[in-house]
Write a protein that holds these residues in place. Structure first.
Motif, PDB file in Angstrom:
ATOM      1  N   LEU A 294       0.825  -1.208   0.000  1.00  0.00           N
ATOM      2  CA  LEU A 294       0.000   0.000   0.000  1.00  0.00           C
ATOM      3  C   LEU A 294       0.858   1.256   0.000  1.00  0.00           C
ATOM      4  O   LEU A 294       0.568   2.220  -0.729  1.00  0.00           O
ATOM      5  N   VAL A 295       1.923   1.269   0.791  1.00  0.00           N
ATOM      6  CA  VAL A 295       2.783   2.449   0.857  1.00  0.00           C
ATOM      7  C   VAL A 295       3.468   2.693  -0.482  1.00  0.00           C
ATOM      8  O   VAL A 295       3.524   3.838  -0.968  1.00  0.00           O
ATOM      9  N   LEU A 296       3.966   1.636  -1.101  1.00  0.00           N
ATOM     10  CA  LEU A 296       4.717   1.785  -2.344  1.00  0.00           C
ATOM     11  C   LEU A 296       3.833   2.113  -3.539  1.00  0.00           C
ATOM     12  O   LEU A 296       4.268   2.787  -4.483  1.00  0.00           O
ATOM     13  N   ASN A 297       2.593   1.654  -3.526  1.00  0.00           N
ATOM     14  CA  ASN A 297       1.743   1.785  -4.713  1.00  0.00           C
ATOM     15  C   ASN A 297       0.572   2.743  -4.564  1.00  0.00           C
ATOM     16  O   ASN A 297      -0.011   3.155  -5.568  1.00  0.00           O
ATOM     17  N   LYS A 298       0.212   3.105  -3.336  1.00  0.00           N
ATOM     18  CA  LYS A 298      -1.000   3.905  -3.144  1.00  0.00           C
ATOM     19  C   LYS A 298      -0.755   5.236  -2.445  1.00  0.00           C
ATOM     20  O   LYS A 298      -1.715   5.950  -2.157  1.00  0.00           O
ATOM     21  N   THR A 299       0.483   5.560  -2.151  1.00  0.00           N
ATOM     22  CA  THR A 299       0.763   6.823  -1.463  1.00  0.00           C
ATOM     23  C   THR A 299       1.698   7.691  -2.292  1.00  0.00           C
ATOM     24  O   THR A 299       2.412   7.210  -3.185  1.00  0.00           O
TER      25      THR A 299
ATOM     26  N   LEU B 244       9.218   7.506  -4.301  1.00  0.00           N
ATOM     27  CA  LEU B 244      10.278   6.509  -4.129  1.00  0.00           C
ATOM     28  C   LEU B 244      10.509   5.745  -5.424  1.00  0.00           C
ATOM     29  O   LEU B 244      11.651   5.441  -5.790  1.00  0.00           O
ATOM     30  N   LEU B 245       9.438   5.456  -6.148  1.00  0.00           N
ATOM     31  CA  LEU B 245       9.576   4.763  -7.433  1.00  0.00           C
ATOM     32  C   LEU B 245      10.343   5.624  -8.432  1.00  0.00           C
ATOM     33  O   LEU B 245      11.092   5.104  -9.264  1.00  0.00           O
ATOM     34  N   VAL B 246      10.163   6.943  -8.362  1.00  0.00           N
ATOM     35  CA  VAL B 246      10.915   7.855  -9.223  1.00  0.00           C
ATOM     36  C   VAL B 246      12.404   7.801  -8.864  1.00  0.00           C
ATOM     37  O   VAL B 246      13.271   7.764  -9.741  1.00  0.00           O
ATOM     38  N   VAL B 247      12.700   7.786  -7.562  1.00  0.00           N
ATOM     39  CA  VAL B 247      14.092   7.701  -7.104  1.00  0.00           C
ATOM     40  C   VAL B 247      14.727   6.400  -7.586  1.00  0.00           C
ATOM     41  O   VAL B 247      15.890   6.385  -8.018  1.00  0.00           O
ATOM     42  N   ILE B 248      13.971   5.312  -7.526  1.00  0.00           N
ATOM     43  CA  ILE B 248      14.493   4.023  -7.974  1.00  0.00           C
ATOM     44  C   ILE B 248      14.810   4.059  -9.462  1.00  0.00           C
ATOM     45  O   ILE B 248      15.841   3.538  -9.913  1.00  0.00           O
ATOM     46  N   GLU B 249      13.934   4.714 -10.231  1.00  0.00           N
ATOM     47  CA  GLU B 249      14.101   4.739 -11.689  1.00  0.00           C
ATOM     48  C   GLU B 249      15.321   5.544 -12.109  1.00  0.00           C
ATOM     49  O   GLU B 249      16.097   5.120 -12.965  1.00  0.00           O
TER      50      GLU B 249
END
Length: 298
Positions: free
Chosen positions: A165-170, A176-181
Motif C-alpha cells: 500500500l505504501v509503495l503503490n498507493k501513497t 520513491l519509485l521515481v528515485v528508484i528509476e
C-alpha cells in the motif's frame, strides 16, 4: 493426509518467518542497489534485544501478555538506532562506489555488529519462550501447533500488505519509485534523494530486526544466527527477484515449502533442497522470478 497438512502448516510458518527476515534486504537493494550483508547483524540485534527485554520483563514479575509489546518495540529501537548509525556514519560516504566494494563494506559492518552483540549480551544463549506458549496450542489434524506460529503468519501478511500500500498507493511511494528509476533526474526535480535513502535503509534495518525479534520466542538466541539468516534471505530474494517485495513473498513461500517437504519426506536434504530450488529457478530465470533484466552500462 496428516503429512500433507503438516507440510502445509510448516511451510507457511517457515515462509512467514523468512519473508519477515528478508523483505528489508530486498527493499534496500531495490531502492539503493546495495546488497546489504549487514542485514544479518540487524536480525541478530533484534533477536537479542527482544529475548533480553522479554526475559528481564517476565523475570521482574511482568505479565506475559504485555511482553508481546516488547517485540515490536525492541525491533524498532534496535533497527532504527543501528540502521541510522550505519547509514549516516558509513554508507553515505560510499554511495556511487562499485557494487562489489559495497558488499565488502556491508560485510565488514556485519562482522562489527556480530562482535557488538557479543560485547553487549555475551556469548551465552538467550531463551524467551514465554510469549510463544502464552496462547497455548491448537490442533490441526491432531498435530499440535503453537498459536504463536499463526501470529507470525498474520504479521507477515500485515507487513507485506502495508509495504504494498505504501509503495503503490501513497505519494511517498510514488516518489520513491521515481528515485528508484533515476536518482539524478529525481534530484533535478527537487526530490531529496539522500533523505529517501536514509529512511529506506532505516526501515529495512527495522524490518530485519523485526524478523529477529519476532522469532526470538521460538528459537535459542545465540552467536551466529545472523550469518544463518543472511544466507537464507539471500536465497529468498534471488529466487523472487532482487528488489521485488512480491518476489520476496513468493521466494519465501517456495523456500518454505521446499524445506517443509524435505524435512517431512527426506530430512538429510533439508538445506540442500533450498539451494537446489534456487539453482533450478536461476537456470530458467537468471534474474529471479519477478526481476527484469537490467541493461549493462559501460
Amino acid at each position: 493426509m496428516q503429512t500433507a497438512v503438516a507440510i502445509s502448516v510448516d511451510g507457511l510458518g517457515f515462509a512467514a518467518w523468512l519473508f519477515l527476515s528478508s523483505v528489508g534486504l530486498t527493499l534496500i537493494y531495490g531502492v539503493m542497489r546495495i546488497l546489504n550483508i549487514a542485514h544479518g547483524g540487524f536480525y541478530a540485534l533484534g533477536a537479542y534485544s527482544s529475548a533480553w527485554a522479554i526475559g528481564l520483563f517476565v523475570n521482574s514479575g511482568g505479565a506475559v501478555v504485555y511482553s508481546f509489546l516488547l517485540i515490536p518495540l525492541a525491533a524498532l529501537l534496535a533497527g532504527a538506532i543501528a540502521g541510522l548509525l550505519v547509514e549516516r556514519g558509513i554508507l553515505r560516504y560510499m554511495y556511487g562506489r562499485d557494487e562489489v566494494l559495497m558488499v565488502l563494506v556491508t560485510y565488514a559492518i556485519f562482522l562489527i555488529l556480530e562482535d557488538a552483540t557479543k560485547l553487549i549480551w555475551g556469548t551465552e544463549s538467550y531463551v524467551a519462550w514465554q510469549p510463544a506458549f502464552h496462547f497455548g496450542t491448537i490442533n490441526v489434524m491432531d498435530i499440535p501447533y503453537t498459536v504463536y506460529k499463526f501470529i507470525i503468519m498474520a504479521v507477515a501478511l500485515a507487513v507485506g500488505a502495508a509495504l504494498f500500500l505504501v509503495l503503490n498507493k501513497t505519494r511517498v511511494g510514488k516518489l520513491l519509485l521515481v528515485v528508484i528509476e533515476d536518482r539524478e533526474i529525481s534530484g533535478a526535480l527537487g526530490i531529496n534523494v539522500t533523505l529517501f535513502f536514509t529512511v529506506t535503509f532505516v526501515v529495512g534495518a527495522i524490518l530485519g530486526a523485526l524478523g529477529g525479534a519476532i522469532s526470538a520466542p521460538e528459537i535459542s538466541v545465540l552467536p551466529g544466527i545472523g550469518a544463518e539468516i543472511i544466507v537464507l534471505s539471500f536465497a529468498v530474494i534471488v529466487i523472487g527477484g532482487m528488489g521485488s517485495i512480491g518476489g520476496a513473498m513468493l521466494g519465501a513461500l517456495i523456500v518454505g515449502f521446499a524445506r517443509a517437504l524435505s524435512v517431512h519426506l527426506y530430512p538429510p536434504a533439508e538445506l540442500f533442497s533450498i539451494y537446489l530450488v534456487m539453482a533450478a529457478v536461476l537456470a530458467v530465470k537468471p534474474y529471479g522470478l519477478f526481476a527484469l533484466a537490467e541493461s549493462r552500462k559501460i
